[in-house]
Write an enzyme that holds these catalytic residues in place. Structure first.
Site, PDB file in Angstrom:
ATOM      1  N   ALA A   1       0.835  -1.195   0.000  1.00 45.24           N
ATOM      2  CA  ALA A   1       0.000   0.000   0.000  1.00 45.24           C
ATOM      3  C   ALA A   1       0.869   1.245   0.000  1.00 45.24           C
ATOM      4  O   ALA A   1       2.043   1.199   0.351  1.00 45.24           O
ATOM      5  CB  ALA A   1      -0.919   0.001   1.228  1.00 45.24           C
ATOM      6  N   SER A   2       0.272   2.360  -0.381  1.00 43.98           N
ATOM      7  CA  SER A   2       0.972   3.642  -0.434  1.00 43.98           C
ATOM      8  C   SER A   2       2.268   3.495  -1.228  1.00 43.98           C
ATOM      9  O   SER A   2       2.233   3.176  -2.394  1.00 43.98           O
ATOM     10  CB  SER A   2       1.229   4.161   0.986  1.00 43.98           C
ATOM     11  OG  SER A   2       0.011   4.489   1.612  1.00 43.98           O
TER      12      SER A   2
END
Length: 607
Positions: A394-395
């Site tokens: 994620a991110s």
């Protein structure tokens, strides 16, 4: 906002990468067991006969694997402790074909890893069963994750005093806003994206509606998947499983009566049962070979040698930072400068037909993520690149993945979270309380932008917010272009929101659902290698002993260095680097087993 041509002249979209084969069905990579036959078994026996004594496996051995605690996606050296996901999976594949192994005894206790790794191990348990050999589970202490693995075994046993808890799943969010307020610390955080929960722990006292929405959806997905898979494994209706969970059963006898476990036995009784099945005298020991010893036995020894074509595997686990730390504070996680060296090495080599990048990261420094994205993109211009997600990508972790031709995710991998966070701590009130003072002489309107003894001025806050917004726009636009979406469409699914793999796939953030074997199959497909042709997987991220890290570890243990306090003392309570990091999410199956580590420690030590 500038046009796509102005901002993305050097980018390639997903459609450019695939060159029209988007419509092709991605190969599944499903394990197909093929009986080795007499001659192949003879060759394996001969190899084992001439092998070094410490690399031999006794005929009729049982592979013993103890699953407990943390599981890393990195390959471990023989001197490293802990469990390695790739080695667990490889051991089960080797054991399926090894004529010296008659079965597997899986000892399962409390696990501290995400559902992505759990799904990968469970898949390999089911694959092993295709060999016709037995795999028996023993679980003295277990919750939902442990049972999820145990019920995939042919049989599952537990002692009469077993600690078990199948009471459902919880999602927990922790908030330190009230604590920091009491001690005089004011976190000043810029989070871009209404769902970007990173930083909530520091600035809020309770959960936001957006974060509640995300966590509820994630929890529902995990629970529904658990019920579905357990239902298939135990031949029970989903309504029966819901009823059992809500009943709050605590008697081990009830588990046996209702068919949740095979029988109630102590470890020694299971061993005696296995000896009887294998025709071994009671007074003799059960011929066990443990996971660590079996990991040293090469695939070649059991007739699983690879082919001429090579596929590079680069593993990237942990939080993202740009450069390695000093001798007295060596870096960990994904260090961009080290990762880029590996990418460059593979790009410059003609040996590799394709590349698989295994990502297990909640994100980190945006600059580091962008530099790695650039190198992966350049690599993808010369070779097929497949991103394979583990527990979380994620991110910044997703930032890396979106440069690949194809993204493969487990159905419960946490991904997306396309957003940024940056901030600083205002310690002015704390300084007053403890009588501390610091004078700053500066030249330039924004020279002391990150001063820790005061809040932002209005013009500073405006600059801070605009800077973060600019970085978010770059991230979002690159994501949109790489996934062949309009910026508006990407904005709908970005805004810092975390998705499970299945939900991400339905929204175009992920191409295929599966584990490492599917990533290999897709990489072969992209490299025009026939699906039935063997390949050699080359681990570029080989384990190595670092004298620096060993010495630092010994020094830390000896004098009790607290790195968090040291960072605070060194004024690293300010944040010059913008973070693309997923918020802290904890999923619990009753007690102890976390889905992802909380953000607080990473936030304090990285800013």
């Amino acid at each position: 906002m500038a046009s796509s041509n102005e901002n993305h002249g050097d980018l390639k979209s997903k459609s450019d990468f695939n060159q029209g084969d988007d419509a092709d069905e991605y190969p599944t990579g499903e394990f197909e067991y093929k009986n080795p036959g007499v001659w192949k078994s003879f060759a394996v026996n001969l190899r084992m006969l001439i092998a070094y004594p410490w690399l031999r496996v006794r005929k009729g051995s049982v592979l013993s694997i103890k699953l407990r605690g943390k599981i890393s996606d990195q390959v471990k050296s023989r001197f490293s402790s802990g469990l390695s996901l790739p080695q667990i999976c490889e051991n089960l594949i080797k054991a399926a074909y090894d004529p010296h192994i008659c079965g597997v005894y899986l000892h399962i206790e409390t696990l501290k890893c995400g559902w992505g790794k759990i799904e990968e191990i469970r898949r390999h348990i089911l694959d092993f069963r295709k060999s016709g050999k037995f795999i028996i589970g023993y679980a003295p202490e277990w919750h939902e994750k442990e049972y999820y693995l145990g019920c995939a075994c042919e049989e599952l046993y537990a002692p009469p005093s077993a600690y078990f808890s199948l009471y459902g799943l919880t999602s927990r969010a922790y908030f330190f806003g009230g604590v920091l307020e009491k001690v005089g610390v004011e976190p000043q955080v810029q989070r871009i994206g209404k769902y970007k929960s990173a930083g909530d722990q520091l600035i809020r006292k309770n959960i936001s509606e957006e974060n509640r929405e995300v966590l509820t959806t994630l929890l529902d997905n995990v629970y529904e998947n658990w019920v579905d898979k357990v239902s298939q494994a135990k031949g029970k209706r989903k309504e029966e499983i819901d009823s059992f969970v809500n009943e709050g059963v605590y008697q081990i006898e009830k588990l046996k009566e209702d068919g949740w476990i095979t029988d109630i036995k102590y470890d020694d009784e299971v061993s005696s049962m296995l000896k009887t099945r294998l025709g071994i005298e009671e007074k003799k020991k059960l011929p066990l070979i443990d996971y660590k010893k079996y990991s040293r036995i090469g695939k070649w020894s059991v007739g699983l040698s690879g082919g001429k074509d090579r596929i590079a595997v680069i593993r990237a686990s942990g939080s993202i930072s740009r450069v390695e730390g000093s001798f007295f504070s060596p870096g960990s996680g994904i260090i961009a400068e080290q990762f880029i060296k590996k990418i460059t090495k593979v790009r410059d080599s003609k040996k590799y037909k394709a590349v698989i990048i295994r990502i297990d990261s909640p994100g980190g420094d945006v600059l580091a993520s962008d530099l790695m994205w650039r190198e992966i993109k350049l690599l993808a211009e010369s070779k097929p690149v497949v991103a394979s997600m583990v527990d979380v990508a994620a991110s910044g972790g997703y930032y890396m993945a979106m440069a690949a031709h194809t993204i493969v995710s487990e159905n419960l991998t946490l991904t997306g979270s396309i957003g940024v966070i940056t901030g600083k701590f205002n310690l002015g009130k704390l300084y007053e309380k403890i009588g501390f003072n610091k004078e700053i002489i500066s030249k330039g309107q924004y020279a002391d932008l990150y001063a820790a003894d005061r809040s932002f001025r209005p013009d500073e806050e405006k600059l801070f917010a605009e800077r973060a917004q600019n970085i978010y726009k770059q991230f979002r636009e690159k994501a949109a272009y790489s996934r062949s979406m309009s910026v508006g469409k990407m904005e709908e699914i970005a805004q810092g929101r975390v998705w499970t793999g299945n939900d991400a796939a339905s929204r175009g953030l992920v191409d295929a659902i599966g584990g490492f074997s599917r990533a290999v199959a897709i990489a072969k497909h992209k490299a025009n290698i026939p699906h039935n042709k063997k390949v050699t997987l080359v681990e570029v991220s080989k384990p190595s002993l670092s004298l620096q890290k060993v010495l630092f570890s010994m020094l830390s243990s000896a004098i009790g260095i607290d790195t968090t306090l040291k960072h605070l003392q060194d004024d690293s309570v300010t944040c010059d680097g913008v973070q693309a990091r997923m918020g802290g999410i904890m999923f619990h199956g009753s007690e102890g087993s976390s889905f992802a580590d909380t953000l607080l420690k990473d936030y304090l030590t990285s800013v």
